[in-house]
Enzyme design. Structure first.
Site, PDB file in Angstrom:
ATOM      1  N   SER A 183    -116.895  77.772  75.226  1.00 45.02           N
ATOM      2  CA  SER A 183    -117.638  78.704  76.094  1.00 45.02           C
ATOM      3  C   SER A 183    -118.305  77.969  77.252  1.00 45.02           C
ATOM      4  O   SER A 183    -119.041  78.575  78.027  1.00 45.02           O
ATOM      5  CB  SER A 183    -118.696  79.458  75.276  1.00 45.02           C
ATOM      6  OG  SER A 183    -119.541  78.553  74.604  1.00 45.02           O
ATOM      7  N   ASN A 234    -127.169  78.725  66.392  1.00 44.87           N
ATOM      8  CA  ASN A 234    -127.322  80.186  66.356  1.00 44.87           C
ATOM      9  C   ASN A 234    -128.654  80.649  66.944  1.00 44.87           C
ATOM     10  O   ASN A 234    -128.705  81.616  67.702  1.00 44.87           O
ATOM     11  CB  ASN A 234    -127.180  80.697  64.916  1.00 44.87           C
ATOM     12  CG  ASN A 234    -125.796  80.390  64.358  1.00 44.87           C
ATOM     13  OD1 ASN A 234    -124.910  79.970  65.099  1.00 44.87           O
ATOM     14  ND2 ASN A 234    -125.617  80.582  63.063  1.00 44.87           N
ATOM     15  N   HIS A 291    -124.896 121.731  95.255  1.00 45.38           N
ATOM     16  CA  HIS A 291    -123.436 121.962  95.157  1.00 45.38           C
ATOM     17  C   HIS A 291    -122.717 121.459  96.418  1.00 45.38           C
ATOM     18  O   HIS A 291    -121.660 121.971  96.757  1.00 45.38           O
ATOM     19  CB  HIS A 291    -123.106 123.444  94.944  1.00 45.38           C
ATOM     20  CG  HIS A 291    -123.908 124.095  93.877  1.00 45.38           C
ATOM     21  ND1 HIS A 291    -123.511 124.167  92.568  1.00 45.38           N
ATOM     22  CD2 HIS A 291    -125.133 124.690  93.929  1.00 45.38           C
ATOM     23  CE1 HIS A 291    -124.434 124.792  91.859  1.00 45.38           C
ATOM     24  NE2 HIS A 291    -125.424 125.114  92.648  1.00 45.38           N
ATOM     25  N   SER A 349    -109.958  98.871 110.438  1.00 45.01           N
ATOM     26  CA  SER A 349    -108.671  99.018 109.768  1.00 45.01           C
ATOM     27  C   SER A 349    -107.663  98.123 110.475  1.00 45.01           C
ATOM     28  O   SER A 349    -107.774  97.876 111.678  1.00 45.01           O
ATOM     29  CB  SER A 349    -108.226 100.481 109.845  1.00 45.01           C
ATOM     30  OG  SER A 349    -106.822 100.576 109.834  1.00 45.01           O
ATOM     31  N   LYS A 391    -111.047 103.117 113.448  1.00 42.44           N
ATOM     32  CA  LYS A 391    -111.765 103.156 112.174  1.00 42.44           C
ATOM     33  C   LYS A 391    -112.982 102.232 112.118  1.00 42.44           C
ATOM     34  O   LYS A 391    -112.974 101.137 112.644  1.00 42.44           O
ATOM     35  CB  LYS A 391    -110.826 102.779 111.020  1.00 42.44           C
ATOM     36  CG  LYS A 391    -109.747 103.790 110.726  1.00 42.44           C
ATOM     37  CD  LYS A 391    -110.265 105.152 110.273  1.00 42.44           C
ATOM     38  CE  LYS A 391    -110.717 105.177 108.827  1.00 42.44           C
ATOM     39  NZ  LYS A 391    -109.616 104.973 107.886  1.00 42.44           N
ATOM     40  N   GLU A 393    -118.666 101.729  99.608  1.00 47.68           N
ATOM     41  CA  GLU A 393    -117.554 102.042  98.694  1.00 47.68           C
ATOM     42  C   GLU A 393    -117.444 101.002  97.584  1.00 47.68           C
ATOM     43  O   GLU A 393    -117.202 101.327  96.424  1.00 47.68           O
ATOM     44  CB  GLU A 393    -116.237 102.097  99.469  1.00 47.68           C
ATOM     45  CG  GLU A 393    -116.157 103.258 100.443  1.00 47.68           C
ATOM     46  CD  GLU A 393    -114.965 103.101 101.377  1.00 47.68           C
ATOM     47  OE1 GLU A 393    -113.842 103.398 100.958  1.00 47.68           O
ATOM     48  OE2 GLU A 393    -115.154 102.654 102.521  1.00 47.68           O
ATOM     49  N   TYR A 446    -124.860  85.653  62.402  1.00 43.64           N
ATOM     50  CA  TYR A 446    -124.071  85.245  63.569  1.00 43.64           C
ATOM     51  C   TYR A 446    -122.575  85.318  63.254  1.00 43.64           C
ATOM     52  O   TYR A 446    -122.132  84.934  62.182  1.00 43.64           O
ATOM     53  CB  TYR A 446    -124.438  83.815  64.002  1.00 43.64           C
ATOM     54  CG  TYR A 446    -123.627  83.343  65.198  1.00 43.64           C
ATOM     55  CD1 TYR A 446    -124.001  83.665  66.492  1.00 43.64           C
ATOM     56  CD2 TYR A 446    -122.434  82.626  65.019  1.00 43.64           C
ATOM     57  CE1 TYR A 446    -123.239  83.265  67.584  1.00 43.64           C
ATOM     58  CE2 TYR A 446    -121.666  82.222  66.099  1.00 43.64           C
ATOM     59  CZ  TYR A 446    -122.071  82.549  67.381  1.00 43.64           C
ATOM     60  OH  TYR A 446    -121.319  82.165  68.455  1.00 43.64           O
ATOM     61  N   GLN A 503    -120.222  85.286  70.918  1.00 45.23           N
ATOM     62  CA  GLN A 503    -120.067  84.461  72.117  1.00 45.23           C
ATOM     63  C   GLN A 503    -119.591  85.325  73.305  1.00 45.23           C
ATOM     64  O   GLN A 503    -119.779  84.950  74.455  1.00 45.23           O
ATOM     65  CB  GLN A 503    -119.055  83.339  71.828  1.00 45.23           C
ATOM     66  CG  GLN A 503    -118.792  82.418  72.980  1.00 45.23           C
ATOM     67  CD  GLN A 503    -118.067  81.148  72.543  1.00 45.23           C
ATOM     68  OE1 GLN A 503    -118.662  80.269  71.923  1.00 45.23           O
ATOM     69  NE2 GLN A 503    -116.790  81.058  72.831  1.00 45.23           N
TER      70      GLN A 503
HETATM   71  N1  ARG Z   1    -121.086  78.961  72.011  1.00 47.83           N
HETATM   72  C1  ARG Z   1    -121.663  79.720  70.965  1.00 47.83           C
HETATM   73  C2  ARG Z   1    -122.043  81.119  71.470  1.00 47.83           C
HETATM   74  O1  ARG Z   1    -122.094  81.284  72.639  1.00 47.83           O
HETATM   75  C3  ARG Z   1    -122.895  79.030  70.432  1.00 47.83           C
HETATM   76  C4  ARG Z   1    -123.241  79.347  69.028  1.00 47.83           C
HETATM   77  C5  ARG Z   1    -122.250  78.763  68.111  1.00 47.83           C
HETATM   78  N2  ARG Z   1    -122.677  78.834  66.755  1.00 47.83           N
HETATM   79  C6  ARG Z   1    -121.785  78.627  65.780  1.00 47.83           C
HETATM   80  N3  ARG Z   1    -122.254  78.700  64.567  1.00 47.83           N
HETATM   81  N4  ARG Z   1    -120.535  78.419  66.007  1.00 47.83           N
HETATM   82  O2  ARG Z   1    -122.259  82.011  70.726  1.00 47.83           O
END
Ligand code: ARG
Length: 466
Positions: free
Chosen positions: A23, A110, A156, A277, A283, A290, A317, A322
């Site tokens: 991540s 966690n 309306h 445009s 235009k 938009e 968790y 993630q």
């Molecule tokens: N990269 C993980 C997340 O964003 C961090 C927590 C990971 N914890 C674990 N027990 N694998 O959630």
């Protein structure tokens, strides 16, 4: 390379799995939160005697160096690390040796990731509130400038009753004001510290969760360690609030698109916030409005993403969680960008008094005032309503408007009509008579503006803005 968590397994994973699992690509933006969170944790470990004060000081110094090295660009974030938490810990350990390995005592990724995400969300909420305030100020400025521009108010999308452009604009200030307040409410629930929940069950060490919460500016400590690591309600709530902001901006955008069309020509957007445009030379397109309208769908998608990710997840968790970050970050980035562009677009927008008035003169929007005139002369409202309706039908048949009907023609419908009726149906007068609280008269709009300005100045004090 073997992972930091090697032990139970060799910690060697396929590069395919590594890429999928990692991540760091998106959570590296939380490096500041991660490091300051770790500094507070190291401080707590020292203060409670879990490690020595000297060790704690060295960890804090090491973390502080990592922070300034990342800030200055001296330390590039390694994209091959699993996540930002692992990266910081790995650098710390490479710099401090075995001492670095003590940082993770009495915590888990966690509670660490929950902490970082809450800290990040909390500061982004404030920054979005600041942007909402700037937009409010821009809209209020325009409302002040155009407080006596008469235009048709619509229901309306049919011309309904005369209003002022200032009145219509102040409606958006009310919406944006609620958006700011809603974010403040969310912040109360975001600003609860999960650190110390550890993996899920708490810890055997004699930690001081209040110490960390206090150092990091949290108002309170989460009450249940399983909830501390499982809860992502704050992501859902923030994205709900962001969705409502986008819904408001999208309604405003839709009106701007309509108003700037040749059919309306109520406003002219500045060249700097429109596009041309590639084929049609005439235009001038309201692309910014938009795009804001379009990006609303994207932020709704972010909200639906997190709601769907969480639905059905067992406690505590799970790696699914993630997936909370990309939608949160995307929602935040999108809303911030939209607010900046919108503020620029509104500040440079010009209203067209004549075209607004012309439209107001064409739709019999003073028919309610004509009925009210008869009511004041003694007729019950329903009878007055019927007579006015017949007069409008007659006008449509003869190509007239209420103002161009003669008094004799009026008298054919009711003997109660006198020449003072023309004053009653004069559009400017119709607007000025609506002095009820929150109404469209210039005096009432001026009050709304004054109140909004006061609310904003109080808000700024609350957010500690200049
Ligand atoms: N990269 C993980 C997340 O964003 C961090 C927590 C990971 N914890 C674990 N027990 N694998 O959630």
């Amino acid at each position: 390379m073997s992972k930091m968590w090697a032990g139970r397994t060799e910690g060697v994973t396929s590069s395919l799995a590594d890429d999928f699992n990692s991540s760091i690509r998106f959570d590296q933006r939380m490096y500041r939160e991660d490091i300051t969170g770790s500094m507070a944790h190291a401080g707590m470990l020292g203060a409670t005697g879990i490690i020595t004060e000297d060790e704690s000081d060295k960890l804090i110094d090491g973390l502080s160096e990592i922070l300034s090295d990342i800030d200055s660009g001296k330390l590039p974030i390694n994209p091959d690390c699993e996540d930002i938490h692992m990266f910081v810990e790995e650098v710390l350990t490479s710099r401090l040796g075995d001492l670095g390995k003590k940082l993770h005592t009495a915590r888990s990724r966690n509670d660490q990731v929950a902490l970082d995400t809450r800290m990040y969300t909390r500061s982004e909420i404030t920054s979005i509130q600041e942007k909402l305030i700037s937009l409010c100020e821009a809209v209020i400025d325009k409302a002040e400038e155009y407080k006596d521009y008469v235009m048709p108010g619509y229901t309306h999308l049919q011309r309904a009753q005369p209003i002022t452009f200032g009145h219509q604009l102040m409606c958006y200030v009310e919406m944006l004001g609620r958006d700011i307040a809603r974010l403040s409410d969310a912040k109360v629930r975001v600003n609860v510290s999960p650190i110390g929940s550890c993996a899920l069950a708490g810890t055997t060490y004699h930690t001081d969760r209040g110490y960390e919460a206090n150092k990091l500016g949290f108002d309170s400590v989460s009450g249940n360690s399983i909830d501390g690591v499982s809860d992502r309600d704050f992501v859902c709530e923030t994205l709900s609030d962001l969705s409502i902001i986008m819904m408001h901006l999208s309604r405003f955008s839709e009106e701007i698109v309509l108003w700037s069309s040749w059919e309306f020509k109520f406003v002219e957007l500045s060249d700097s916030f429109t596009t041309g445009s590639s084929i049609m030379p005439q235009k001038k397109n309201p692309d910014m409005a938009e795009l804001v309208r379009g990006k609303t769908g994207r932020v709704y998608g972010d909200l639906i993403t997190i709601l769907t990710v969480l639905k059905g997840l067992p406690l505590a968790y799970n790696k699914d969680m993630q997936e909370d970050k990309e939608c949160l970050f995307d929602g935040i980035d999108t809303v911030k960008m939209c607010l900046d562009v919108f503020t620029g677009m509104v500040s440079s927008m010009k209203a067209n008094r004549e075209n607004m008035l012309l439209a107001a003169q064409k739709g019999f929007i003073n028919a309610t005032d004509l009925a009210d005139y008869l009511v004041r002369k003694g007729l019950p409202f329903r009878s007055a309503y019927k007579i006015s309706g017949r007069i409008v039908a007659k006008c449509i048949e003869t190509g007239k408007v209420l103002e161009t009907m003669t008094i004799d023609e009026y008298k054919e419908f009711s003997e109660l009509f006198e020449s003072d009726l023309y004053q009653e149906i004069d559009l400017k007068n119709c607007v000025d008579k609506r002095i009820s609280e929150g109404g469209t008269s210039v005096s009432s709009v001026e009050k709304q503006i004054a109140q909004a300005k006061e609310r904003i100045s109080n808000l700024k004090k609350g957010l500690e803005l200049k």
